[in-house]
Structure formats: C-alpha cells, structure tokens
Design a protein around this motif. Structure first.
Motif, PDB file in Angstrom:
ATOM      1  N   ILE A  38      74.792  45.080  22.955  1.00 20.38           N
ATOM      2  CA  ILE A  38      75.163  43.926  22.113  1.00 20.38           C
ATOM      3  C   ILE A  38      74.002  42.938  22.008  1.00 20.38           C
ATOM      4  O   ILE A  38      73.660  42.464  20.924  1.00 20.38           O
ATOM      5  N   TYR A  39      73.341  42.659  23.152  1.00 16.84           N
ATOM      6  CA  TYR A  39      72.229  41.713  23.136  1.00 16.84           C
ATOM      7  C   TYR A  39      71.071  42.265  22.303  1.00 16.84           C
ATOM      8  O   TYR A  39      70.384  41.518  21.613  1.00 16.84           O
ATOM      9  N   PHE A  42      71.841  41.512  18.785  1.00 14.01           N
ATOM     10  CA  PHE A  42      71.829  40.103  18.434  1.00 14.01           C
ATOM     11  C   PHE A  42      70.450  39.459  18.506  1.00 14.01           C
ATOM     12  O   PHE A  42      70.188  38.502  17.797  1.00 14.01           O
ATOM     13  N   ILE A  45      68.507  39.192  15.252  1.00 18.61           N
ATOM     14  CA  ILE A  45      69.223  38.330  14.303  1.00 18.61           C
ATOM     15  C   ILE A  45      69.057  36.881  14.715  1.00 18.61           C
ATOM     16  O   ILE A  45      68.719  36.012  13.911  1.00 18.61           O
ATOM     17  N   GLN A  46      69.285  36.602  16.017  1.00 20.14           N
ATOM     18  CA  GLN A  46      69.160  35.231  16.519  1.00 20.14           C
ATOM     19  C   GLN A  46      67.755  34.698  16.286  1.00 20.14           C
ATOM     20  O   GLN A  46      67.568  33.568  15.872  1.00 20.14           O
ATOM     21  N   VAL A  49      67.177  34.001  12.587  1.00 20.63           N
ATOM     22  CA  VAL A  49      67.882  32.782  12.159  1.00 20.63           C
ATOM     23  C   VAL A  49      67.149  31.554  12.683  1.00 20.63           C
ATOM     24  O   VAL A  49      66.938  30.573  11.956  1.00 20.63           O
ATOM     25  N   GLU A  53      65.488  28.785  10.385  1.00 22.04           N
ATOM     26  CA  GLU A  53      65.974  27.419  10.577  1.00 22.04           C
ATOM     27  C   GLU A  53      64.793  26.461  10.781  1.00 22.04           C
ATOM     28  O   GLU A  53      64.750  25.374  10.198  1.00 22.04           O
ATOM     29  N   GLN A 122      72.476  28.946  21.231  1.00 19.42           N
ATOM     30  CA  GLN A 122      73.307  28.198  22.166  1.00 19.42           C
ATOM     31  C   GLN A 122      74.696  28.830  22.222  1.00 19.42           C
ATOM     32  O   GLN A 122      74.992  29.760  21.458  1.00 19.42           O
ATOM     33  N   ASP A 123      75.517  28.339  23.120  1.00 23.41           N
ATOM     34  CA  ASP A 123      76.853  28.906  23.312  1.00 23.41           C
ATOM     35  C   ASP A 123      77.617  28.955  21.985  1.00 23.41           C
ATOM     36  O   ASP A 123      77.752  27.948  21.302  1.00 23.41           O
ATOM     37  N   ALA A 124      78.093  30.162  21.650  1.00 22.87           N
ATOM     38  CA  ALA A 124      78.759  30.324  20.361  1.00 22.87           C
ATOM     39  C   ALA A 124      80.106  29.612  20.320  1.00 22.87           C
ATOM     40  O   ALA A 124      80.508  29.102  19.282  1.00 22.87           O
ATOM     41  N   LEU A 132      70.825  30.829  25.021  1.00 23.63           N
ATOM     42  CA  LEU A 132      70.290  32.195  25.045  1.00 23.63           C
ATOM     43  C   LEU A 132      68.772  32.125  25.003  1.00 23.63           C
ATOM     44  O   LEU A 132      68.206  31.316  24.252  1.00 23.63           O
ATOM     45  N   MET A 164      67.047  40.012  26.483  1.00 25.29           N
ATOM     46  CA  MET A 164      67.610  38.680  26.240  1.00 25.29           C
ATOM     47  C   MET A 164      68.436  38.266  27.450  1.00 25.29           C
ATOM     48  O   MET A 164      68.919  39.117  28.192  1.00 25.29           O
ATOM     49  N   GLN A 166      71.182  35.000  29.181  1.00 25.14           N
ATOM     50  CA  GLN A 166      71.994  33.813  28.938  1.00 25.14           C
ATOM     51  C   GLN A 166      71.849  32.875  30.134  1.00 25.14           C
ATOM     52  O   GLN A 166      71.936  33.311  31.277  1.00 25.14           O
TER      53      GLN A 166
END
Lengths: 281, 166
Positions: A38-39, A42, A45-46, A49, A53, A122-124, A132, A164, A166
């Motif tokens: 999963i990480y 993500f 993508i993270q 973004v 940003e 950050q925390d979703a 993260l 990655m 957390q």
C-alpha cells in the motif's frame, strides 16, 4: 442492504477480518507485506501531489498575487513581476538552505547514525497526529525510532515500509515521552492531548516549576536519546488529586510546519543511557 | 467490475486529497472526512457487492495513511456503508431528500466509533474537547457534501458515458 445469503456472508467475513486486524494491531504496529504494498502505491502519488502543491503555491506567490500590482504599475509590470519572481524564488531557496543547514548541524551533533527525510503527507483522517515521510526500511527507518528537527523532537516512527514511514507526533494522545525539566532536573511523563498540545504529568509535587522552563528528553523511555529539546512549560498546576504537578508544554518544534525531519537510527526502542546532547551544548 | 474500479479510484484519490491538500486549506483536526462522504455516496448509488469490497479496501488504505490501528477504519466504513445501504433500500434516500440527515448521523456515529475504539484500546483518556471535535468535524464533513456529491455524480455520469454503462 444484503439481498442474499452470499451478500450477508461477504459482509460478515469482511467485518470479521476487519475486527481481527483491529484487535491484533492494538498490540503493536505491524509493517508487513500488505503495508509495504500500500505504501509503495501511495508514495509516488503523495510525492507528486506534494510537488504539484508546492509549484501551485509558488505560482500563487510569484504571479497571481502580483496581478494587482501589474495594473497599478503599468509599464513596469513585467519588470516588477520578473524581479518579484526571482525574489520569491531566492527567498524560498534561502529558507530551504537555512532549514537544511540547521538540520545538518543537528545531524552532525547527534552521536547516533541519522537519516534526513522529507515530509510528504499528513494524517488522512485528522483524528491522529501523524505525518508521512519519504524514507523507509530501505534507509534503515524502523518502528519506534526517534524523529526530530533542530527546534525539538517530533515523535517516533509508528509504521514503516521499504520506501515510506509514518511518524506518530508527540501531540497524539497515545504518545508518551519520558522527560526532565532542564533547570530543576525533575522528571515527568509527556503525553499528547486533544485539549492542549502536550501535557507534562506526574512531576514531583515539591518541584519548583516555572512557566518558560525548558523540557528535555530524559533518555529513560528507550526511544529518545537524552537531552533533546521537547518544549517549554506554559502553565503549571496541581494534578486532579493533588499528588503531582502537571504542566501544559508548548512543543518547540512547529509540528504543523515541518518540511524535513531527522530520523535517529539505532536499536529500536533500546538506546543506551550514555550522555547525549546535553554534554555537547 | 468497472464500478469497482471507479469506486476504488475515487476513494483513493479522496484519501490522497485528505492527507495532502485538505489539511493545508482547513484546520488539520477539523478537516472533513471526504472518504466517508465517498462511502456514503457508494452506499446510496453503488452496487452492494462492489460497494462493500471497495469500502473495505478504502478503510484499509485509510488505516495506513493515518495513525489508526489496522482494522479500525474498515470496520467503521463497512458499518457506515451497511447502514446507508439499508436506509437507502428502505426509504429511498434520494427521492425523500434524506441525504443530509443520513450524512450527519453516519458521520457523527462513525467519528464517535473512532474515539470509542481508541478509548477501549487504552490509547486515549476521555477529554471534553473530543466532543467538540466530533461535533465540528461532523458539521464540516456534512457541509462537504455540498461539493463532494455533485462532483461524484458528475464524475460517475462521465465515467458511465465513457465505459458505456447505463
């Protein structure tokens, strides 16, 4: 709504699986294959973004805010825009340089091997105080390792995958850090809180605590090395039953604005009690 | 199968949005749970089987992108989905205009479940500010429906056209 036995079975199986995961994960954070997969999905993508940003923010700073100035200054607009763009860009670079310089200074001061990581999310949910970072077990980042910035400690690694990790921040109510008040050497347990940023609890009732006193890590919790800055006392009071003193602590690190962190690599949850930073300051 | 792909993509995008941009626009703690709105939307519009699979996956992903113990959000999102799905089949939520009520109730109960699980797990102590947090987050998340619902409806319409579904 379940329309058949099959639907009902699917719901029950998934709910049971969820509950099994939930109860097994309360024991301690796991970082198995599932987490890694999963990480891995993500992380790009993270990062993308975050990258976009930053660029959009820069665009706002350097161009869109200047539309008004352009109108007012007529023919000088192009020149002003170019100069402002350069200034913003230079300021950004200067700030980044300063940040990285401070990070590097702390990295050199630490006795332990460290790795610098970038904050990529950050925390979703917003219910937990986590961030993260873009370094994982490939770089030696493992659960229960301390995370800090030059201003003060940030938290500890909660989960990690290959790429990655957390970080659970000190302001989360489930976090606790063994600390000392630097001036008086009194010990206390720092916990996160929903009502305040952090609370220093179980401090000796006779201790002479004053607002503004610096709080540092004691090194006795087996995660944070001794002598790292935590924050300053904000308001001191007696605990509910009057047996101890407690104080609201204002974390030194601006936890909502962190962009880079240092992960202190070492034996997970088992630092030696050798003098840490205090002796070097 | 196309439905499942759509739900998963939309759900995961909402998580990325929540963990990156949203926290910078709104106060970190009170940012709306967009993923939960997606779950509610799936409960009203989606097929039961694909819905339940996507909601479970979304919950697992949420666990990993938050500090939650693994399994918490799958349980919460599945419960929310089952509740919305049940209410929708019983009362036809859209026709009766019950969307807001369902959203508020689902959000409030789901957020309470998060804190209840943390409290039962010994992670937190009860603080009065938790109630304030739950109420404000419920209000903001419910208001998020104003944006999320038209976006999802529009995206679903476009996607259906592209894949040729009804």
């Amino acid at each position: 709504m379940p329309r058949s036995i099959k639907d009902l079975i699917v719901a029950v199986v998934l709910l049971s699986f969820g509950l099994v995961l939930l109860f097994s994960s309360f024991e301690k954070g796991r970082s198995g294959t599932f987490v890694s997969v999963i990480y891995s999905v993500f992380k790009p993508i993270q990062q993308t973004v975050t990258f976009v940003e930053e660029r959009v923010t820069n665009l706002f700073k350097s161009y869109i805010w200047l539309v008004g100035v352009n109108k007012k200054n007529g023919e000088l607009a192009d020149e002003v825009r170019k100069l402002r763009t350069e200034i913003v860009s230079l300021k950004e670079k200067e700030l980044e340089n300063r940040r990285l310089k401070r990070v590097l200074e702390l990295k050199n001061r630490l006795d332990f091997p460290t790795v610098v990581a970038q904050v990529i999310g950050q925390d979703a949910s917003g219910f937990f105080r986590t961030i993260l970072i873009n370094k994982g077990s490939d770089e030696g980042v493992l659960p229960d390792m301390a995370v800090t910035v030059p201003e003060g400690i940030v938290g500890k690694i909660n989960r990690s995958s290959a790429v990655m990790a957390q970080v659970m921040m000190i302001t989360d109510p489930s976090m606790s850090v063994d600390c000392r008040v630097e001036r008086t050497r009194d010990r206390g347990l720092l916990t996160g809180s929903y009502s305040y940023s952090c609370l220093l609890q179980y401090v000796n009732k006779e201790a002479d605590l004053k607002n503004g006193d610096l709080v540092v890590t004691s090194g006795l919790d087996g995660i944070f090395p001794r002598g790292l800055v935590v924050g300053t006392l904000q308001s001191v009071r007696l605990s509910e039953h009057g047996l101890f003193q407690e104080a609201v602590v204002n974390p030194s690190a601006k936890l909502s604005e962190i962009e880079e962190v240092i992960v202190i690599l070492g034996i997970q949850g088992g630092f030696s009690m050798e003098p840490g930073l205090e002796s070097k300051n | 199968m196309n439905e499942l792909i759509f739900f998963l993509v939309v759900g995961l995008l909402s998580l990325v949005f929540q963990s990156s941009v949203l926290g910078k626009i709104l106060p970190f703690e009170y940012k709306p749970d967009v993923a939960l709105l997606v779950v509610i939307w799936i409960g009203v519009k989606g097929d039961y089987f694909y819905g339940i699979l996507s909601v479970f996956t979304l919950g697992l992903a949420m666990d990993l992108l938050s500090g939650s113990p693994l399994g918490l959000f799958p349980v919460i999102y599945l419960s929310a989905f089952l509740f919305v799905s049940y209410v929708n089949q019983s009362f036809d939520v859209e026709r009766l205009g019950l969307g807001w009520s369902i959203t508020i109730v689902t959000c409030f109960v789901s957020f309470c479940m998060v804190f209840l699980a943390r409290w039962l797990g010994g992670q937190i102590l009860f603080e009065s500010s938790i109630i304030k947090l739950i109420i404000l987050k419920t209000i903001l998340t419910s208001l998020g429906l104003l944006i999320v619902k038209p976006v999802l409806d529009g995206a679903w319409k476009g996607y259906s056209k592209v894949i040729g579904a009804s």
